[in-house]
Design an enzyme around this catalytic site. Structure first.
Site, PDB file in Angstrom:
ATOM      1  N   GLU A 160       0.810  -1.224   0.000  1.00 56.63           N
ATOM      2  CA  GLU A 160       0.000   0.000   0.000  1.00 56.63           C
ATOM      3  C   GLU A 160       0.844   1.276   0.000  1.00 56.63           C
ATOM      4  O   GLU A 160       0.753   2.117   0.889  1.00 56.63           O
ATOM      5  CB  GLU A 160      -0.978  -0.015   1.177  1.00 56.63           C
ATOM      6  N   ASN A 201       2.119  -4.909  -3.275  1.00 59.53           N
ATOM      7  CA  ASN A 201       0.718  -5.241  -3.040  1.00 59.53           C
ATOM      8  C   ASN A 201      -0.068  -3.973  -2.729  1.00 59.53           C
ATOM      9  O   ASN A 201       0.416  -3.084  -2.020  1.00 59.53           O
ATOM     10  CB  ASN A 201       0.648  -6.208  -1.840  1.00 59.53           C
ATOM     11  N   HIS A 237     -10.449  -6.187  -2.302  1.00 57.33           N
ATOM     12  CA  HIS A 237     -11.484  -5.957  -1.288  1.00 57.33           C
ATOM     13  C   HIS A 237     -12.648  -5.224  -1.976  1.00 57.33           C
ATOM     14  O   HIS A 237     -12.614  -4.008  -2.143  1.00 57.33           O
ATOM     15  CB  HIS A 237     -10.926  -5.122  -0.129  1.00 57.33           C
TER      16      HIS A 237
END
Length: 556
Positions: A160, A201, A237
């Site tokens: 992130e 990621n 998500h």
């Protein structure tokens, strides 16, 4: 098998796992576990494991071992768990995950080495030199512990690094070390394990948008510099109320074309509670769509679901009023989303050719100079792929432009022209891409004001962010209200050069007629105060070697 083994043993073990599963499923195996069908397609299907239920609940352990051929530690390998105090390492939770995977012939993906969250305060307060040293030492110790373990095959090295707009996140890492910490982390991980696959990621990078394009550009730059980025993790998500991301398969493929492996790392699909059958069907469609996108891209290694039972999920604590995001319910019963994942892995592309039923006549309300709300009677789907949502079209001669899409039987249309008659109709779509017949049309006329006119002018300026021999990304296209009164919607038009095609867009509702592209504001960025601005972006393909881009943009 010894907990620590040679690098050669790691390779042989993984080859053995793959060969054991590469035999296609027979009819007797058609209802076998997820891992059997995934491995027969050359993929992994994984889950995130929590150490509490792994130690205390037999049913949790049984399902985790039987259904999945890959596992990720949900929290046990994060910095706060492995090095809570400087130089004081503890691996009890991480070892429990690795030992379970070893016993069940599963791969382990390490998560995560460098992240702005769940990192102890002692790290965050260090100066630049000390922080870089602490990061390198942490990676060396954690990755090095499992470097000779055949089960631990990959790591999320950095996690992130972007904010939601695709800019570098202003974390304590970035504020103290600048962006160089990313390359340093990857080089430290490679030094600690020469064989592990090293991943970057992030979330909200499932489709082609500003953030995923920023990730694409970063990975491309790092690899050009020789930084050992081996794979890109797409978290996944999702939430059914926001619609399914666009261009997921294409996004996976463009990363793969950089020479990296891609993988879905943290898949879950939440819904607004309470759960019901309609929401279950939509959720199942989303899961199926993600699996099919990965199956269609050779370099997509597999999919990790972020947990598997709603009994233990991060969603409820993070998103109040939302939940039921996983493929088993809180009583360990399989949900329609489990069946969707299973059947996609077992059967490949959908054989559903039955379209949904035709929606009811739309009813217009809350009509303004630039917007209108529509509702209609819902469709049903009996073909097996599930109802995915609705397309709303304007009836306009031979080519009817798409005005918007919705996952429910209502929509708020924005960016409409003032004092204009609209005749619109709705078509339902299912998870296999089948479209229903046209609903009966309804007609409404927008009011005067809220669109082009005195005091309501605007400009649009596009910037080519990146381009290559067969395509380009324009980001941002900055839309500015140049009038003296507020605007409640905007429309930007531009012409694509011959042979060019829009392949993705974000922060706007985009329709194409021939080479003319119309971009209308989304439902969250239409209101602009005088001198206020917003932006959107798009990606386009073009004939190989063509260097043209759109010559200009017109705003109304």
């Amino acid at each position: 098998m010894s907990v620590r083994s040679s690098s050669l043993l790691r390779v042989l073990t993984l080859l053995g796992m793959l060969v054991a599963f590469l035999v296609p499923a027979t009819s007797a195996e058609a209802s076998g576990p997820l891992r059997t069908h995934a491995a027969s397609r050359g993929k992994f299907i994984g889950t995130a494991l929590a150490t509490g239920p792994l130690s205390n609940e037999t049913q949790y352990r049984t399902i985790a071992g039987q259904e999945f051929n890959q596992v990720t530690a949900e929290n046990a390998m994060k910095w706060e768990s492995t090095e809570p105090s400087q130089g004081q390492f503890t691996f009890s939770g991480a070892d429990a995950i690795v030992n379970f995977a070893t016993q069940n012939n599963q791969q382990v993906h390490g998560h995560t080495l460098v992240w702005h969250s769940q990192t102890p305060g002692w790290v965050q307060g260090l100066g630049a030199t000390a922080m870089r040293t602490a990061m390198q030492n942490h990676i060396s110790q954690v990755v090095g512990r499992y470097a000779d373990n055949a089960a631990v095959v990959s790591w999320d090295v950095v996690n992130e690094v972007f904010d939601d707009n695709g800019n570098m996140r202003t974390s304590f890492w970035y504020n103290t070390l600048g962006s160089s910490y990313i390359a340093d982390a990857f080089r430290a991980a490679r030094a600690a394990d020469s064989n592990a696959r090293l991943c970057i990621n992030d979330y909200n990078v499932e489709g082609i948008n500003a953030k995923s394009t920023a990730m694409y550009n970063l990975v491309s730059s790092l690899r050009q510099q020789g930084v050992p980025v081996d794979c890109v993790g797409i978290q996944g998500h999702l939430a059914i109320q926001y619609g399914f991301p666009g261009q997921v398969q294409q996004n996976l493929q463009r990363f793969a074309d950089l020479g990296v492996q891609v993988r879905i790392t943290e898949l879950d699909v939440r819904m607004q509670m309470p759960r019901d059958a309609t929401k279950d069907t939509t959720q199942a469609t989303y899961y199926r769509n993600v699996v099919n996108a990965c199956l269609a891209v050779t370099a997509c290694a597999g999919i990790t679901i972020w947990g598997f039972t709603d009994r233990y999920s991060w969603v409820g604590d993070t998103f109040p009023g939302e939940g039921a995001a996983l493929i088993y319910n809180e009583n360990y019963e399989q949900k329609p989303s489990y069946t969707a994942v299973h059947d996609a892995l077992a059967g490949g592309t959908s054989t559903d050719t039955t379209p949904p039923t035709t929606p009811g006549t739309p009813s217009a309300s809350n009509v303004t100079g630039s917007s209108a709300s529509l509702t209609w009677s819902a469709s049903t789907d009996s073909g097996g792929s599930g109802l995915a949502g609705y397309n709303v079209y304007r009836e306009q001669g031979t080519t009817d432009p798409l005005l918007g899409q919705s996952s429910t039987n209502s929509i708020s249309l924005t960016g409409l022209s003032a004092n204009t008659q609209y005749q619109v109709y709705v078509r339902a779509r299912d998870g296999a891409g089948n479209l229903s017949g046209n609903s009966p049309a309804t007609t409404f006329t927008t009011t005067t004001g809220g669109g082009p006119g005195p005091g309501g002018g605007c400009t649009a300026v596009g910037t080519v962010q990146t381009q290559w021999s067969s395509g380009y990304v324009v980001q941002p296209v900055t839309v500015t209200n140049t009038g003296t009164s507020a605007k409640s919607g905007w429309t930007v038009t531009f012409t694509l050069p011959a042979g060019h095609t829009v392949t993705g867009s974000w922060n706007a509702v985009v329709t194409v007629s021939g080479q003319t592209v119309t971009a209308r504001n989304a439902n969250y960025n239409g209101n602009l105060a005088p001198s206020g601005s917003t932006s959107f972006g798009f990606q386009a393909s073009r004939p190989n070697g063509n260097t043209q881009t759109p010559p200009g943009y017109t705003c109304a």
